[in-house]
Design an enzyme around this catalytic site. Structure first.
Site, mmCIF file in Angstrom:
data_model
loop_
_atom_site.group_PDB
_atom_site.id
_atom_site.type_symbol
_atom_site.label_atom_id
_atom_site.label_comp_id
_atom_site.label_asym_id
_atom_site.label_seq_id
_atom_site.Cartn_x
_atom_site.Cartn_y
_atom_site.Cartn_z
ATOM 1 N N SER A 215 2.534 -6.232 -51.745
ATOM 2 C CA SER A 215 2.138 -6.890 -52.844
ATOM 3 C C SER A 215 2.925 -8.183 -52.939
ATOM 4 C CB SER A 215 2.508 -6.105 -54.277
ATOM 5 O OG SER A 215 2.020 -6.676 -55.349
ATOM 6 N N ASP B 273 -7.938 -0.962 -53.985
ATOM 7 C CA ASP B 273 -7.285 -2.046 -54.648
ATOM 8 C C ASP B 273 -7.957 -3.300 -54.943
ATOM 9 O OD1 ASP B 273 -5.275 -4.190 -55.088
ATOM 10 O OD2 ASP B 273 -4.071 -3.900 -53.330
ATOM 11 N N HIS C 3 -4.217 -0.493 -56.312
ATOM 12 C CA HIS C 3 -3.106 -1.335 -55.668
ATOM 13 C C HIS C 3 -1.779 -0.791 -55.308
ATOM 14 C CE1 HIS C 3 -0.875 -5.047 -54.874
ATOM 15 N NE2 HIS C 3 0.033 -4.871 -55.716
#
Lengths: 377, 198
Positions: free
Chosen positions: A148, A314, A347
């Site tokens: 991320s 995601d 995610h």
């Protein structure tokens, strides 16, 4: 937040010129390390944390008393095995776990800096952490790894320091924050700023905390970390501690109760202003724009080996955006591997127990470490 | 398999840059890495196989040759290998063109549909051939465009693709293919291996 815990910290005396134009110096960077640096200093891995992460990657987080945020990945006999590797993680500047951020006390006023803190970027965060690597006297890292926002820092790190890492593993990230990403971050920021206790960012002066706004921001963001399928399977329309609807606005549904809980525990460990600053840094991230529209140029100097990982469910940083990084690297003939891991955990997959992810990551890091050491690059 | 790997390896010069398209579990990549060159990449469509390759430390990209070869710059590899995969593409001609762009030289190996054992099955049994090399039934085969050694040979000449070397394999017997023995090799070989250039 800044509680009286003995965090490892260095003070960076070199002035750091920020992207916003301001300059900072004599500022703290808090960090933690795991494992031992070997005598050749060839086993160091720098892990970058995500939006709400911190330097406590593994073991017990001394502030929350919970497991470190990447305990599935980093630790003894884990994919990144601390019996073998020396793992370093720093709290990003702008953060609230000891590094220079809006909750740092301004010594001349004795008050928190609040929104007088300068706007920082992913580039600034990475440059600050590079000072830590210099301080630790590590000439070349074996790897830089992160998911991320941590993945964005991986990309920026290699772009800034093309010969400082042998291996780069950006996970579930993007080279440029999309409109959707910015939209969700803006929602979170507006929730915080709409809380009357925010006081334009100087809440600590009034012994206030915009916890309601911050909790809403966390709840909204948390939804984006999950997948529709994952939510449906875990919660469906199940009711919370009741047999029938109450015809009111209490948390009838388990999903409501779950989100409220996530919001409430978050405000105990995270500073609202840090949330504003870090989400802003993510929104400003656009590596291809830094290279006049050609992402490949960001990496053209590098000999670093890349391994890009995305997850099927995601939708916040979808495979297509991860693939753009792969395409940019391929187009300059860089050494890049890529896989999309099957997972319905959204995610958040990179933080969770997703066996095929953990196995692939661990096997890849270990076999690459072996190959690179044999080749003595 | 081993014979095919040896032949491919012998066609490749040392310390060159190689891309294995449809690299499967990375057996050929591993073999070449040990014998020829460290600078080798793979492209593979199956997630599971990509993960197997990455677990071995091989640099492999999950992707589809028909759409993803485009992202590599022209002549960015000294050799591009397509081992027994051409027949599985929707558009083999497009794939060959992409391979010739990405690689300075291209090595293509094809399971020979003209092999006499294959021909006999269709001739005498009247059913689609199932052999050691072509183990699938007609209803579950991934092979969409089967061809023979002669088909590929003719394809190259009609498209002005230069054939540097063409090798026939039968069990472990290796021989060269040329214009005069083409019909015979087409009948008596189970695998054809071609080194080509645009």
């Amino acid at each position: 937040m800044n509680k009286n815990i003995d965090t490892k910290k260095i003070i960076i005396s070199n002035p750091l010129k920020l992207d916003c134009g301001k300059e900072i110096n004599n500022f703290p960077v808090a960090y933690e390390t795991y494992g031992e640096l070997n005598s050749e200093k060839s086993n160091a891995i720098l892990v970058f944390h995500a939006l709400t992460g911190d330097q406590y990657v593994s073991g017990k987080n001394p502030i929350t008393n919970k497991d470190g945020w990447w305990s599935y990945v980093v630790g003894e006999n884990k994919p990144i095995d601390t019996n073998k590797f020396f793992v370093i993680c720093a709290n990003v500047i702008g953060g609230c776990m000891g590094s220079y951020g809006p909750s740092t006390i301004n010594e001349s006023t004795g008050k928190q800096i609040g929104t007088d803190f300068p706007i920082i970027t992913i580039n600034d965060m990475v440059n600050a952490q590079y000072e830590l690597i210099k301080y630790l006297e590590i000439e070349k890292l074996f790897a830089v790894v992160g998911g991320s926002m941590g993945g964005m820092q991986v990309l920026q790190f290699v772009a800034n320091f093309p010969d400082k890492a042998k291996l780069a593993i950006p996970i579930a990230c993007t080279s440029s924050h999309s409109a959707q990403n910015i939209a969700f971050n803006e929602l979170g920021r507006q929730a915080i700023m709409a809380d009357s206790k925010w006081e334009n960012g100087f809440y600590s002066n009034y012994k206030l905390n915009p916890d309601k706004g911050l909790a809403v921001a966390r709840m909204a963001a948390h939804i984006t970390y999950l997948s529709e399928k994952g939510l449906q399977e875990k919660f469906g329309r199940k009711l919370q501690d009741r047999d029938s609807l109450r015809y009111g606005f209490e948390a009838d549904f388990q999903i409501e109760s779950y989100l409220r809980y996530q919001g409430s525990v978050f405000v105990d460990r995270f500073d609202a202003n840090s949330y504003l600053y870090i989400t802003r840094a993510m929104d400003y991230f656009d590596l291809s724009k830094q290279c006049k529209g050609n992402l490949s140029d960001a990496f053209k100097e590098t000999k670093t080996k890349f391994f890009v990982i995305s997850f099927t469910s995601d939708w916040l940083y979808p495979t297509s955006e991860n693939r753009e990084i792969v395409i940019a690297l391929n187009s300059i003939g860089a050494d890049v591997g890529f896989v999309e891991i099957e997972s319905d955990k959204g995610h958040d997959s990179f933080l969770l127990d997703v066996p095929s992810f953990l196995k692939t990551l661990g096997d890849y890091i270990n076999s690459t470490y072996k190959v690179i050491n044999e080749r003595r690059i | 398999m081993k014979e095919e790997f040896n032949i491919i390896s012998n066609l490749i010069e040392e310390n060159t840059r190689v891309l294995d398209v449809g690299c499967g579990n990375g057996d050929l990549m591993k073999f070449l890495q040990e014998n020829k060159t460290k600078d080798i990449r793979g492209l593979e469509i199956s997630k599971e196989k990509v993960q197997n390759c990455l677990s071995k430390g091989l640099t492999v990209i999950e992707g589809n040759a028909e759409s993803d070869l485009k992202q590599f710059p022209k002549s960015s590899f000294d050799y591009v290998i397509l081992s027994q995969t051409l027949q599985a593409f929707l558009n083999p001609e497009l794939v060959i063109n992409e391979l010739l762009k990405v690689g300075k030289k291209v090595i293509v190996t094809i399971p020979n549909f003209g092999y006499w054992r294959v021909r006999l099955q269709l001739l005498f049994k009247g059913t689609m051939p199932v052999t050691e090399n072509l183990p699938h039934e007609w209803y579950n085969t991934p092979n969409l465009h089967m061809c023979t050694i002669k088909d590929f040979y003719n394809f190259c000449s009609s498209k002005n693709i230069k054939i540097f070397k063409s090798i026939a394999l039968k069990k472990s017997r290796i021989s060269e293919i040329n214009k005069s023995n083409l019909n015979y090799k087409n009948l008596d070989s189970h695998l054809g291996i071609f080194l080509i250039e645009s």
